[in-house]
Design an enzyme around this catalytic site. Structure first.
Site, PDB file in Angstrom:
ATOM      1  CB  CYS A   1      23.661   3.056   0.694  1.00  0.00           C
ATOM      2  SG  CYS A   1      24.549   4.141   1.769  1.00  0.00           S
TER       3      CYS A   1
ATOM      4  CB  ALA B   1      -0.938  -0.011   1.206  1.00  0.00           C
TER       5      ALA B   1
ATOM      6  CB  THR C   1      -5.345  -8.497  15.191  1.00  0.00           C
ATOM      7  OG1 THR C   1      -5.423  -9.325  16.344  1.00  0.00           O
ATOM      8  CG2 THR C   1      -6.425  -7.418  15.255  1.00  0.00           C
TER       9      THR C   1
END
Ligand code: PLP
Length: 387
Positions: A325, A200, A237
């Site tokens: 990095c 998302a 959950t």
């Protein structure tokens, strides 16, 4: 100081629409979605409607959408879950050397468990050739995993063709679509995709929420052990606020889709041509045509990517370099090495990724600043021939 963010492939800010639906689900309608009281029912209602909305966007059914903790979990579940559930059918998997670490490291773990992985070659632009896929398939092949679009160089792979081959050969096809959501349109049936990973926060939704589309009928092991959430396939959950925010963000990513992409492509191509025309000794990495609308990746010869990154950061500009990095290693990226860049060129690479709020002024400001920085660093480089 002016601050310009050009690292949208790393993450994007939460959009207003998502924040708006998330707040009540965190503060007033906060019940556990599996609880039987009214607080829980509010949560499950939001989750059910998010599931339906996401399914519709990719042409899937609601009960084929599973929520996870992000792209990394979706990739891990898809790959390990399919491999372990179908081991009796075969132990061979096909993928590419330019996948995200979530895929590559999952495959490495499976190799330790006795699976065999073929990494298809990619050309100098990062394209997979479907003829190589055809040649790699054996009777033991159970899964093909090829990303829709590469996170570093933006190359978009021939997903539809790969899907058609997998369907014909009766092999499961997973695609990591984390970077492609909002930039590429999906129809999982027309494209013959069996599993698809999303994250998302790459499409202006909340961080820590992912989606795995799993076609009904696909044999896959559970990844998380615990409760019976997500139709007993993914324990934990249910993150109702995150899920509701994800669906709204995805819907809004596909609103005015062509228009948004066209704006980004214009900015991207302007930035590419300015860099190519105004800075000597540069190389554009990734595909020229089939490329994510917001991705620009260049190697700047004779200097280190990190020096460019730190200098840009001092000037308020956020980009990403071609080495790992952030993970504490300065090895050049596996993607740049796979497309054939020598180590020293790969080391001098920078990824700029544009977003919804990027303007032409931002692009011009970044290129102007970049020109000065490159000139300064090259003057200090003993390797630079034009001193
Ligand atoms: N796959 C790709 C192609 C990505 O670019 C990323 C993140 O950069 C991931 C997977 C991992 O997603 P997440 O950050 O949600 O774990």
């Amino acid at each position: 100081m002016k601050r310009i963010y050009m690292d949208y492939a790393a993450t994007a800010p939460l959009c207003d629409e998502a924040l708006k639906v998330m707040i009540p689900l965190m503060q007033t309608d906060f019940g556990n979605p599996t609880s039987l009281h009214s607080f829980g029912r509010d949560g499950i209602k939001a989750v059910d409607s998010a599931r339906a909305d996401i399914a519709e966007i990719i042409g899937a059914k609601s009960n084929e959408i599973y929520f996870t903790s992000g792209g990394t979990e979706s990739d891990n579940w898809a790959i390990k879950g399919i491999a372990r559930a179908n081991r009796k059918k075969g132990n061979h998997i096909i993928s590419t050397p330019i996948e995200h670490h979530a895929v590559i490291e999952s495959l490495k773990m499976l190799e330790q468990e006795g699976f065999e992985v073929t990494y298809l070659p990619v050309d100098e632009y990062g394209n997979v050739d479907v003829n190589d896929l055809l040649a790699a398939i054996t009777p033991k092949t159970i899964l093909v995993s090829v990303m829709t679009a590469n996170n570093e160089i933006g190359t978009i792979e021939p997903i539809e063709k790969i899907g058609a081959i997998c369907r014909e050969k009766k092999i499961y096809f997973h695609t990591d679509a984390v970077q492609a959501m909002g930039a590429v349109k999906f129809d999982v049936n027309a494209m013959n995709i069996d599993l698809l990973s999303m994250s998302a926060h790459k499409f202006y939704g909340p961080k820590g929420v992912g989606v795995l589309y799993i076609r009904n009928g696909v044999r896959i092991d559970k990844f998380m052990s615990g409760g019976e959430q997500e139709r007993n396939k993914r324990a934990g959950t249910i993150n109702a606020p995150g899920i509701a925010g994800t669906a709204i963000a995805l819907k809004s990513a596909y609103e005015n889709f062509e228009e948004k992409n066209a704006k980004l492509i214009k900015l991207r191509d302007h930035m590419i041509s300015r860099i190519q025309n105004e800075i000597p000794y540069v190389k554009l990495n990734g595909a020229v045509k089939n490329r994510l609308p917001n991705n620009i990746n260049f190697s700047f010869k004779y200097i280190e990517g990190e020096s460019i990154l730190f200098n840009l950061d001092l000037a308020g500009i956020a980009v990403s370099s071609g080495s790992a990095c952030s993970s504490g290693s300065l090895d050049p990226s596996h993607v740049l090495l796979a497309i054939g860049l020598p180590h020293e060129i790969a080391h001098g690479s920078i990824r700029f990724t544009l977003g919804r709020s990027t303007t032409l002024e931002d692009v011009d400001y970044v290129v102007d600043t970049l020109k000065t920085i490159i000139e300064k660093l090259r003057k200090m480089s003993p390797l630079y021939p034009a001193k």
